[in-house]
Design a protein around this motif. Structure first.
Motif, mmCIF file in Angstrom:
data_model
loop_
_atom_site.group_PDB
_atom_site.id
_atom_site.type_symbol
_atom_site.label_atom_id
_atom_site.label_comp_id
_atom_site.label_asym_id
_atom_site.label_seq_id
_atom_site.Cartn_x
_atom_site.Cartn_y
_atom_site.Cartn_z
ATOM 1 N N SER A 156 0.850 -1.183 0.000
ATOM 2 C CA SER A 156 0.000 0.000 0.000
ATOM 3 C C SER A 156 0.887 1.235 0.000
ATOM 4 O O SER A 156 1.982 1.244 0.578
ATOM 5 C CB SER A 156 -0.889 -0.001 1.243
ATOM 6 O OG SER A 156 -1.429 1.286 1.473
ATOM 7 N N ALA A 157 0.413 2.297 -0.630
ATOM 8 C CA ALA A 157 1.168 3.548 -0.609
ATOM 9 C C ALA A 157 1.376 4.039 0.811
ATOM 10 O O ALA A 157 2.334 4.766 1.094
ATOM 11 C CB ALA A 157 0.436 4.601 -1.441
ATOM 12 N N GLN A 158 0.516 3.631 1.732
ATOM 13 C CA GLN A 158 0.627 4.066 3.118
ATOM 14 C C GLN A 158 1.867 3.509 3.811
ATOM 15 O O GLN A 158 2.289 4.029 4.847
ATOM 16 C CB GLN A 158 -0.634 3.662 3.886
ATOM 17 C CG GLN A 158 -1.888 4.339 3.367
ATOM 18 C CD GLN A 158 -3.165 3.732 3.916
ATOM 19 O OE1 GLN A 158 -3.114 2.878 4.790
ATOM 20 N NE2 GLN A 158 -4.299 4.163 3.397
ATOM 21 N N GLU A 159 2.477 2.449 3.246
ATOM 22 C CA GLU A 159 3.660 1.850 3.860
ATOM 23 C C GLU A 159 4.961 2.209 3.149
ATOM 24 O O GLU A 159 6.035 1.769 3.561
ATOM 25 C CB GLU A 159 3.517 0.324 3.898
ATOM 26 C CG GLU A 159 2.522 -0.199 4.903
ATOM 27 C CD GLU A 159 1.212 -0.661 4.278
ATOM 28 O OE1 GLU A 159 0.169 -0.488 4.924
ATOM 29 O OE2 GLU A 159 1.234 -1.183 3.157
ATOM 30 N N VAL A 160 4.884 2.993 2.091
ATOM 31 C CA VAL A 160 6.066 3.266 1.275
ATOM 32 C C VAL A 160 7.202 3.892 2.084
ATOM 33 O O VAL A 160 8.357 3.470 2.006
ATOM 34 C CB VAL A 160 5.706 4.163 0.076
ATOM 35 C CG1 VAL A 160 6.969 4.670 -0.619
ATOM 36 C CG2 VAL A 160 4.847 3.397 -0.921
ATOM 37 N N GLY A 161 6.891 4.911 2.867
ATOM 38 C CA GLY A 161 7.926 5.601 3.637
ATOM 39 C C GLY A 161 8.659 4.673 4.574
ATOM 40 O O GLY A 161 9.903 4.697 4.670
ATOM 41 N N THR A 175 2.482 0.112 -5.902
ATOM 42 C CA THR A 175 1.283 0.260 -5.092
ATOM 43 C C THR A 175 0.003 0.126 -5.906
ATOM 44 O O THR A 175 -0.281 0.961 -6.759
ATOM 45 C CB THR A 175 1.286 1.617 -4.355
ATOM 46 O OG1 THR A 175 1.449 2.664 -5.309
ATOM 47 C CG2 THR A 175 2.420 1.691 -3.367
ATOM 48 N N PRO A 176 -0.756 -0.937 -5.638
ATOM 49 C CA PRO A 176 -2.125 -1.025 -6.178
ATOM 50 C C PRO A 176 -3.067 -0.249 -5.262
ATOM 51 O O PRO A 176 -2.616 0.511 -4.396
ATOM 52 C CB PRO A 176 -2.407 -2.529 -6.130
ATOM 53 C CG PRO A 176 -1.599 -3.011 -4.963
ATOM 54 C CD PRO A 176 -0.365 -2.130 -4.887
ATOM 55 N N GLY A 177 -4.354 -0.438 -5.450
ATOM 56 C CA GLY A 177 -5.302 0.277 -4.604
ATOM 57 C C GLY A 177 -5.295 1.768 -4.861
ATOM 58 O O GLY A 177 -5.562 2.563 -3.963
ATOM 59 N N LYS A 189 -9.049 -1.915 0.715
ATOM 60 C CA LYS A 189 -9.191 -1.333 2.046
ATOM 61 C C LYS A 189 -8.240 -0.143 2.254
ATOM 62 O O LYS A 189 -8.554 0.778 2.986
ATOM 63 C CB LYS A 189 -8.881 -2.394 3.119
ATOM 64 C CG LYS A 189 -9.789 -3.618 3.101
ATOM 65 C CD LYS A 189 -11.193 -3.287 3.538
ATOM 66 C CE LYS A 189 -11.984 -4.543 3.922
ATOM 67 N NZ LYS A 189 -11.950 -5.629 2.939
ATOM 68 N N ARG A 190 -7.076 -0.205 1.649
ATOM 69 C CA ARG A 190 -6.056 0.819 1.874
ATOM 70 C C ARG A 190 -5.739 1.471 0.536
ATOM 71 O O ARG A 190 -5.013 0.913 -0.268
ATOM 72 C CB ARG A 190 -4.804 0.181 2.493
ATOM 73 C CG ARG A 190 -5.061 -0.402 3.879
ATOM 74 C CD ARG A 190 -3.864 -1.188 4.399
ATOM 75 N NE ARG A 190 -3.667 -2.438 3.696
ATOM 76 C CZ ARG A 190 -2.482 -2.943 3.377
ATOM 77 N NH1 ARG A 190 -1.390 -2.280 3.619
ATOM 78 N NH2 ARG A 190 -2.397 -4.113 2.768
ATOM 79 N N SER A 202 5.877 6.414 -3.980
ATOM 80 C CA SER A 202 5.657 5.149 -4.691
ATOM 81 C C SER A 202 6.472 5.115 -5.979
ATOM 82 O O SER A 202 6.632 6.143 -6.646
ATOM 83 C CB SER A 202 4.172 4.973 -5.037
ATOM 84 O OG SER A 202 3.387 4.868 -3.876
ATOM 85 N N SER A 203 6.980 3.937 -6.327
ATOM 86 C CA SER A 203 7.773 3.781 -7.548
ATOM 87 C C SER A 203 6.880 3.543 -8.760
ATOM 88 O O SER A 203 7.147 4.041 -9.858
ATOM 89 C CB SER A 203 8.737 2.600 -7.409
ATOM 90 O OG SER A 203 9.428 2.621 -6.189
#
Length: 233
Positions: A156-161, A175-177, A189-190, A202-203
């Motif tokens: 998820s983009a929320q975990e990239v950092g 990152t999908p979603g 969901k995310r 995100s890459s």
């Protein structure tokens, strides 16, 4: 490193549907597309050969997860197809991911699924009996994939950092979603918008229904591409 074209998820059931969809794009618009399980199981290598004949790049999203020997052998086969990226499930473990890398070689990028973007923390803890936070699970799998020699992860983009901090700056975070503002999130969901995913680092982003089910797919693609790549301008 950031790929400036969104990856279009070709979530279709047949090669004919793929042909009809891709025919709506100019011949000189070289796309990056995702072929998933439904389409690949229905059409097999023929769909890969057709898409490559048009000059498009392919992320073959089969999420291999089996014993190391089987995954290595399967990756040797996938290496002959000329895909640009493919993946495994990080839950298969360190040895399996190493075997996948050996089988695929360096001909394509190899990434690992951490936790599906359709999985909530509550579901992970109850269904998988992983009693950590969702973010801790994702970062653990990312570190494992990095150690195994993979190029990156699906997350998820929320975990990239967090993943970038735990691995290395050029480690791929696909990152999908991804959903444009105001669109239906479906079974995800995310989620994040293309612009938010760009800002967070995100890459690659994967976008499916907002493009494939749009009344005007080309225009929808161009708008999402602009929002995603425009942050470099």
């Amino acid at each position: 490193m950031r790929e400036l074209s969104p990856i279009i998820a070709l979530d279709f059931a047949s090669l004919e549907e793929v042909k009809a969809f891709l025919a709506q794009f100019p011949a000189d618009e070289h796309l990056f597309v995702k072929v998933g399980m439904e389409l690949y199981y229905a059409e097999g290598p023929a769909v890969i050969r057709y898409i490559k004949s048009l000059g498009h790049r392919i992320f073959l999203d089969l999420k291999l997860h089996d014993i190391p020997h089987t995954v290595e052998s399967a990756m040797r086969v996938l290496a002959t197809l000329g895909v640009d990226m493919t993946n495994v499930h990080a839950a298969g473990g360190f040895e399996m991911m190493q075997a996948a890398r050996r089988g695929l070689g360096q001909q394509a990028r190899l990434i690992a699924v951490t936790q599906l973007t359709s999985t909530s923390e509550e579901q992970m803890q109850s269904d998988q009996n992983i009693q950590t936070s969702l973010q801790e699970s994702v970062v653990h799998y990312a570190r494992l994939a990095d150690r195994a020699g993979l190029d990156g992860v699906v997350c998820s983009a929320q975990e990239v950092g967090l993943i970038k901090e735990a691995t290395q700056p050029d480690f791929i975070c696909l990152t999908p979603g991804i959903r444009p503002s105001g669109s239906d999130i479906g079974d995800q969901k995310r989620v994040m918008t293309p612009g938010q995913a760009a800002q967070i680092g995100s890459s690659y982003i994967v976008v499916g229904r907002p493009i494939t089910q749009a009344d005007h797919p080309l225009q929808a693609y161009q708008a999402i591409k602009q929002e995603w790549s425009g942050h470099d301008q």
